[in-house]
Design an enzyme around this catalytic site. Sequence first.
Site, PDB file in Angstrom:
ATOM      1  N   ASP A 131       6.052  25.920  55.139  1.00  0.00           N
ATOM      2  CA  ASP A 131       6.639  25.992  53.803  1.00  0.00           C
ATOM      3  C   ASP A 131       5.509  26.147  52.796  1.00  0.00           C
ATOM      4  O   ASP A 131       4.770  25.210  52.521  1.00  0.00           O
ATOM      5  CB  ASP A 131       7.442  24.718  53.533  1.00  0.00           C
ATOM      6  CG  ASP A 131       8.118  24.716  52.164  1.00  0.00           C
ATOM      7  OD1 ASP A 131       7.932  25.674  51.397  1.00  0.00           O
ATOM      8  OD2 ASP A 131       8.834  23.742  51.881  1.00  0.00           O
ATOM      9  N   HIS A 150      10.236  27.540  53.790  1.00  0.00           N
ATOM     10  CA  HIS A 150      10.947  26.576  52.945  1.00  0.00           C
ATOM     11  C   HIS A 150      12.387  26.369  53.409  1.00  0.00           C
ATOM     12  O   HIS A 150      12.942  25.275  53.286  1.00  0.00           O
ATOM     13  CB  HIS A 150      10.919  27.059  51.494  1.00  0.00           C
ATOM     14  CG  HIS A 150      11.484  26.066  50.513  1.00  0.00           C
ATOM     15  ND1 HIS A 150      10.991  24.791  50.394  1.00  0.00           N
ATOM     16  CD2 HIS A 150      12.510  26.172  49.624  1.00  0.00           C
ATOM     17  CE1 HIS A 150      11.678  24.141  49.453  1.00  0.00           C
ATOM     18  NE2 HIS A 150      12.607  24.950  48.989  1.00  0.00           N
ATOM     19  N   SER A 192      14.243  20.360  48.348  1.00  0.00           N
ATOM     20  CA  SER A 192      13.750  21.296  47.339  1.00  0.00           C
ATOM     21  C   SER A 192      14.022  20.731  45.938  1.00  0.00           C
ATOM     22  O   SER A 192      13.611  19.603  45.637  1.00  0.00           O
ATOM     23  CB  SER A 192      14.420  22.669  47.548  1.00  0.00           C
ATOM     24  OG  SER A 192      13.804  23.662  46.775  1.00  0.00           O
TER      25      SER A 192
END
Length: 385
Positions: free
Chosen positions: A322, A355, A157
């Site tokens: 995601d 995610h 991320s």
Amino acid sequence: MPDVIPENSVGLVTPRVQHFDTPLTLRSGRVLEQYDLIYETYGELNADRSNAVLICHALSGDHHAAGYHSMEDKKPGWWDTCIGPGKPIDTNKFFVVSLNNLGGCSGSTGPVSINPETGKAYGPDFPIMAVRDWVNSQARLADVLGIDVWAAVVGGSLGGMQVLRWSIQFPERLKHAVVIASAPKLSAQNIAFNEVARQAIAKDPDFHDGWYQEKGTLPKAGLMQARMLGHLTYLSDDAMRQKFGRELREGKLNFSFAPEFQVESYLHYQGEKFSTRFDANTYMLMTKALDYFDPARDHDNDLRKCLSQAKCRFLVVSFTTDWRFAPARSEEIVNALIHADKDVSYACIESDNGHDAFLLPIPRYLDIFHAYMDGVATRSFGGLA
């Protein structure tokens, strides 16, 4: 915490704090005259210092990536699934460094820290950070630890964005870059999510323009709303349907505005928990760093030209559900690397977890991650620490 520490755990760990007196000039033009970085290490640094791996954390992460601080801890560090003996980042082979970034609220200098010029907490006066500022501070920590070149820099991320920045900012100082569930820059939709979250905090009457510490208040409601919104974007529709469906907490409709569905209760719980452990000013500046990240902007908005500076090998990983950092965003990175004639491996992992999948023990993900890191070990130091 289990009664006995698992064999594949790094065990009990003690954070360390490194103080820096050398001023750090930031992307904004402001200067931090002095600062602290809190970090943890796992494994042993080998004789030629060739087995070091840097972990870059995401928005709400910190330095505690693996193991336990005490036998009373309820759970291990946030990436314990991937760091430890026999795990993808194998601490029998690697010396792992994990730190809390500047602006954080877990021990590194940030908004809750005392400003030496005023004797009071920085609060909203703490400068907004850019990803390149974090990477510069991480490089200084590497210098202190005697690490000239990382065997790998790894992150998911926002952490993946730091990895990308490392590859172009200090191309000689890493041999491998592992970019997981990330993007070369935020989409307009992602920037919008972050702004809604910031406004939820800013409009909380207890926020006081960021001076809530001085006022003795806490913008808990705003931070809770921001986290609830963020958490929605970390989960996929499939994951929410499987986990909650439309189940009612009490099995019947109460015709009230209190949480009635299981998913509502879950979001309230996550928001409540987050609002008691995280700092609102930190949340504001971390999301701004996300918004600002766009390394190609300095290269005529050409990602290929930007990444052509890199000299390391890459592993890029995405997850099918995601939608915050969709596979297409990872593929932008991969395509730019291919066109820049860089060595890149790519895997898109089938997952229902959205995610958050990069934090979870998904077998194929762990297998691919493990295989790549075994290659890092072999290429960097012959596979033996």
